[in-house]
Design an enzyme around this catalytic site. Sequence first.
Site, PDB file in Angstrom:
ATOM      1  N   CYS A   8       0.838  -1.198   0.000  1.00  8.33           N
ATOM      2  CA  CYS A   8       0.000   0.000   0.000  1.00  8.33           C
ATOM      3  C   CYS A   8       0.874   1.249   0.000  1.00  8.33           C
ATOM      4  O   CYS A   8       2.039   1.209   0.337  1.00  8.33           O
ATOM      5  CB  CYS A   8      -0.901  -0.003   1.225  1.00  8.33           C
ATOM      6  SG  CYS A   8       0.018  -0.033   2.763  1.00  8.33           S
ATOM      7  N   SER A   9       0.256   2.356  -0.356  1.00  5.67           N
ATOM      8  CA  SER A   9       1.010   3.605  -0.357  1.00  5.67           C
ATOM      9  C   SER A   9       0.832   4.366   0.955  1.00  5.67           C
ATOM     10  O   SER A   9       1.777   4.943   1.469  1.00  5.67           O
ATOM     11  CB  SER A   9       0.613   4.482  -1.543  1.00  5.67           C
ATOM     12  OG  SER A   9      -0.768   4.755  -1.490  1.00  5.67           O
TER      13      SER A   9
END
Length: 52
Positions: A8-9
Amino acid sequence: MVKILLACSAGMSTSLMVKKMKKVADENGLEVEISAVPESQAEGHFENLNIL
């Protein structure tokens, strides 16, 4: 055992996704290992498994 890696960012909703996925796996008797890492660290996890 199935291993699932979520990259995920930001990580805010990813931990919620991991919890929901683990719950569904448990309810269905599936043996899984689910983890989440920042996008910048994902490649390192694959290199450690020698699959790249």
